[in-house]
Design a protein around this motif. Structure first.
Motif, PDB file in Angstrom:
ATOM      1  N   LEU A  29       7.064  46.907  48.010  1.00 59.25           N
ATOM      2  CA  LEU A  29       6.528  47.575  46.822  1.00 59.25           C
ATOM      3  C   LEU A  29       6.512  46.652  45.611  1.00 59.25           C
ATOM      4  N   GLY A  30       7.436  45.687  45.585  1.00 62.26           N
ATOM      5  CA  GLY A  30       7.598  44.876  44.376  1.00 62.26           C
ATOM      6  C   GLY A  30       6.689  43.663  44.303  1.00 62.26           C
ATOM      7  N   ARG A 155      -4.041  47.565  46.448  1.00 67.13           N
ATOM      8  CA  ARG A 155      -3.611  47.620  45.044  1.00 67.13           C
ATOM      9  C   ARG A 155      -4.547  46.844  44.139  1.00 67.13           C
ATOM     10  N   PRO A 167       0.061  60.800  35.582  1.00 60.86           N
ATOM     11  CA  PRO A 167       1.396  60.741  36.204  1.00 60.86           C
ATOM     12  C   PRO A 167       1.408  59.944  37.508  1.00 60.86           C
ATOM     13  N   PHE A 168       0.252  59.785  38.144  1.00 61.99           N
ATOM     14  CA  PHE A 168       0.205  59.089  39.428  1.00 61.99           C
ATOM     15  C   PHE A 168      -0.027  57.591  39.283  1.00 61.99           C
ATOM     16  N   ARG A 169      -0.226  57.119  38.039  1.00 61.95           N
ATOM     17  CA  ARG A 169      -0.430  55.672  37.891  1.00 61.95           C
ATOM     18  C   ARG A 169       0.894  54.952  38.103  1.00 61.95           C
ATOM     19  N   GLY A 170       0.801  53.715  38.534  1.00 55.28           N
ATOM     20  CA  GLY A 170       2.025  52.945  38.769  1.00 55.28           C
ATOM     21  C   GLY A 170       2.577  53.213  40.151  1.00 55.28           C
ATOM     22  N   ALA A 171       3.886  53.504  40.204  1.00 53.33           N
ATOM     23  CA  ALA A 171       4.546  53.634  41.500  1.00 53.33           C
ATOM     24  C   ALA A 171       3.942  54.704  42.417  1.00 53.33           C
ATOM     25  N   PRO A 172       3.643  55.929  41.911  1.00 52.21           N
ATOM     26  CA  PRO A 172       3.189  56.968  42.836  1.00 52.21           C
ATOM     27  C   PRO A 172       1.932  56.586  43.612  1.00 52.21           C
ATOM     28  N   VAL A 174       0.915  53.674  44.452  1.00 53.28           N
ATOM     29  CA  VAL A 174       1.278  52.667  45.455  1.00 53.28           C
ATOM     30  C   VAL A 174       1.930  53.342  46.665  1.00 53.28           C
ATOM     31  N   LEU A 175       2.827  54.306  46.371  1.00 46.83           N
ATOM     32  CA  LEU A 175       3.491  55.019  47.463  1.00 46.83           C
ATOM     33  C   LEU A 175       2.488  55.841  48.268  1.00 46.83           C
ATOM     34  N   LEU A 176       1.526  56.446  47.576  1.00 49.52           N
ATOM     35  CA  LEU A 176       0.513  57.215  48.302  1.00 49.52           C
ATOM     36  C   LEU A 176      -0.328  56.300  49.189  1.00 49.52           C
ATOM     37  N   ALA A 178       0.708  53.588  50.526  1.00 46.41           N
ATOM     38  CA  ALA A 178       1.583  53.259  51.656  1.00 46.41           C
ATOM     39  C   ALA A 178       1.627  54.421  52.641  1.00 46.41           C
ATOM     40  N   ALA A 179       1.621  55.658  52.131  1.00 45.95           N
ATOM     41  CA  ALA A 179       1.652  56.824  53.022  1.00 45.95           C
ATOM     42  C   ALA A 179       0.402  56.854  53.893  1.00 45.95           C
TER      43      ALA A 179
ATOM     44  N   PHE B 180       6.932  58.518  52.316  1.00 46.83           N
ATOM     45  CA  PHE B 180       6.208  57.922  51.191  1.00 46.83           C
ATOM     46  C   PHE B 180       5.572  59.011  50.335  1.00 46.83           C
ATOM     47  N   ASN B 200       8.449  52.526  37.577  1.00 45.15           N
ATOM     48  CA  ASN B 200       7.252  51.884  37.067  1.00 45.15           C
ATOM     49  C   ASN B 200       7.508  50.470  36.604  1.00 45.15           C
ATOM     50  N   VAL B 203       7.157  48.420  39.654  1.00 46.54           N
ATOM     51  CA  VAL B 203       5.807  48.143  40.088  1.00 46.54           C
ATOM     52  C   VAL B 203       5.117  47.205  39.107  1.00 46.54           C
TER      53      VAL B 203
END
Lengths: 192, 225
Positions: A29-30, A155, A167-172, A174-176, A178-179, B180, B200, B203
Motif C-alpha cells: 500500500l505504501g 493508482r 471520503p473515498f479519496r486516498g487510502a479507501p 486504494v483498498l477498494l 486491491a479488493a 480489503f 492517508n 498513502v
C-alpha cells in the motif's frame, strides 16, 4: 517437474502473497504510487526472498532440525533475514554497483516486510526440500511483484480522479482497488 | 494512578493502533474472518506486547543505542515463541486457525513501534500499562472487524447464528477480498467523519509500518526515485 512448476504457479498466482495471504501489505500500500518504483521494489523483493528461502531451508534442514532446535525457528529466521539483507546490500554495493543503485534504497525496508518471514515459515510447514523452497520463495516474490505493479498501474490512473467521493479519496480507493484485484485473483484458484 | 489509566485510554481510543495509527495491517486483514479469530489474535498480540514493553523497559539502560533494534527483535521473537508454544499446547483450535500469523507477530509493527516509541524511554510499570492499553485497543479493533465480517459473511457472531434465516450470507466478506473491502469502508467512514488517521498520510507518502518501526521510510525513497 510439473509439481515444481505448480509450486511456482501456486505461490505466484493462486495463493498470491499479498492478495490472499495478506503479507507485505505495508509496502504494497505504501510504495505503489508509480509503476517504476514498484517494479524496482519488486525486483529487490524477488532477490531477497529467493535467497532467504534457500538459506533458511539449509539452516533448518542441517542445523535446527538435526539438533532438535526447531522451536528456535522464529528467532533464528528473523535474525538470518535481517543479517542477510545487510550482506546482500554490501555484496551488491561491492560487485554490482549499478544494480545496487537501482535496488539499494529498498533493501533495508525489506527486513520489516513480513512476506519474507512468512515465506520461510510456510516452507518449513510445507516440509519443502531445498529446490522446492527456493522455487516457492521465487514464486511468492514474483506474485508480490505482479500484484504491486498492477496496483501501481491502477493508482496512476485513479489517484486524482475528481469523480471519487471525497471520503473515498486516498487510502479507501486504494483498498477498494486491491479488493477488486483480490476478486480477480480468486479466479486463479481454478488452476490448482 | 491517573497516568496509568491514561495509558489505557490512549491505547484504546486516542491512539488506537488499528483505527488511528493504522499499524499492523497484515494480521488485521488476514485473521479477522471471524470474531473469535480476531479476539484470539488480539489477545496473543497483547500478551507479547505487554511482556515485550515490560522487558524492554527494564533493559532500556543496558541496551546500547546502536544495537537496540536487533536486541528488541530477539526479545520479541523469544516472547512470541513462548506464546506460540502456549497456544499450541492449550488452545489447539486457535493454533490451527491462526497458523503462520502467530510467529508473524514478531514483525507486527505495533510491537517494535511501541518498544521504540514508548518502552525505550519510560519506566517499566508505565510501559506495561502502555502495552495493556495498546493491546486492548488492538484486540477490540480486531474483534470488531471480525464480528462485522462474520455477521455479514456467515450470519453468525462468535459462532452463534444471529441473523434471521432469510438472510443470505455474503460469503465474499469472509474471503480475502472482503478484508480489503471492509477496511476500505472503515477508513472511508472515518474520513467522512473527519477523524484524523494515519491511513492517508501513509498513502500520501509514508509507509505506515516502517515509519514507526525503524529509521527506514519507504516514501522518502519514493520521492527521491
Amino acid at each position: 517437474m510439473t509439481s515444481l512448476v505448480m509450486i511456482v504457479v501456486t505461490a505466484a498466482l493462486i495463493n498470491n502473497v499479498v492478495l490472499s495471504q495478506f503479507l507485505g501489505l505495508c509496502s504494497f500500500l505504501g510504495v505503489s504510487r508509480q509503476i517504476k518504483t514498484s517494479a524496482s521494489l519488486g525486483a529487490a523483493v524477488i532477490f531477497v526472498i529467493t535467497i532467504a528461502a534457500g538459506v533458511a531451508n539449509l539452516l533448518y534442514d542441517f542445523v535446527l532440525d538435526p539438533l532438535g532446535l526447531s522451536y528456535l525457528q522464529t528467532i533464528v529466521f528473523i535474525l538470518v533475514i535481517a543479517a542477510l539483507v545487510q550482506v546482500v546490500e554490501m555484496f551488491l554495493k561491492k560487485t554490482m554497483p549499478a544494480l545496487h543503485a537501482a535496488l539499494g534504497i529498498y533493501l533495508p525496508l525489506i527486513t520489516t516486510n513480513c512476506a519474507v518471514l512468512g515465506v520461510v515459515l510456510t516452507n518449513v510447514t510445507a516440509e519443502y526440500n531445498f529446490i522446492q523452497s527456493v522455487l516457492a520463495g521465487f514464486g511468492t516474490a514474483v506474485g508480490y511483484t505482479i500484484a504491486i505493479v498492477i496496483l501501481a498501474g491502477i493508482r496512476e490512473r485513479v489517484e486524482d480522479n475528481e469523480n471519487i467521493p471525497a471520503p473515498f479519496r486516498g487510502a479507501p480507493i486504494v483498498l477498494l482497488s486491491a479488493a477488486l484485484m483480490a476478486i480477480a485473483f480468486m479466479g486463479f484458484s481454478g488452476l490448482a | 494512578m491517573n497516568k496509568y489509566l491514561e495509558r489505557i485510554r490512549n491505547g484504546v481510543a486516542t491512539e488506537n493502533p488499528i483505527f488511528i495509527l493504522m499499524l499492523g495491517m497484515c494480521p488485521t486483514l488476514a485473521v479477522t474472518t471471524s470474531a473469535i479469530n480476531g479476539l484470539g489474535m488480539g489477545v496473543s498480540t497483547m500478551a507479547v506486547l505487554i511482556l515485550s514493553n515490560l522487558v524492554i523497559s527494564l533493559l532500556r539502560k543496558l541496551i546500547p543505542g546502536q544495537v537496540r533494534l536487533p536486541a528488541y527483535i530477539v526479545i520479541v521473537a523469544s516472547l512470541v515463541t513462548v506464546v506460540q508454544l502456549l497456544i499450541q499446547a492449550y488452545v489447539p483450535f486457535l493454533y490451527s486457525a491462526l497458523g503462520i500469523y502467530i510467529p508473524l507477530i514478531v514483525v507486527n509493527c505495533i510491537i517494535l513501534g511501541r518498544a521504540e516509541a514508548y518502552a525505550a524511554k519510560n519506566p517499566p510499570a508505565l510501559s506495561a500499562f502502555d502495552g495493556i492499553g495498546m493491546g486492548l485497543g488492538f484486540t477490540l479493533a480486531l474483534t470488531l472487524i471480525g464480528l462485522v465480517r462474520e455477521l455479514l459473511g456467515a450470519g453468525t457472531a462468535f459462532g452463534f447464528q444471529v441473523m434471521p434465516s432469510f438472510y443470505k450470507p455474503i460469503s465474499i466478506i469472509i474471503q480475502a477480498p472482503g478484508a480489503f473491502l471492509v477496511l476500505a469502508f472503515i477508513v472511508a467512514v472515518m474520513n467522512g467523519a473527519k477523524i484524523a488517521t494515519k491511513a492517508n498520510d501513509k498513502v500520501k507518502g509514508c509507509d505506515g509500518c516502517c515509519a514507526k518501526c525503524s529509521q527506514t521510510c519507504a516514501d522518502r525513497k519514493e520521492d527521491v526515485a
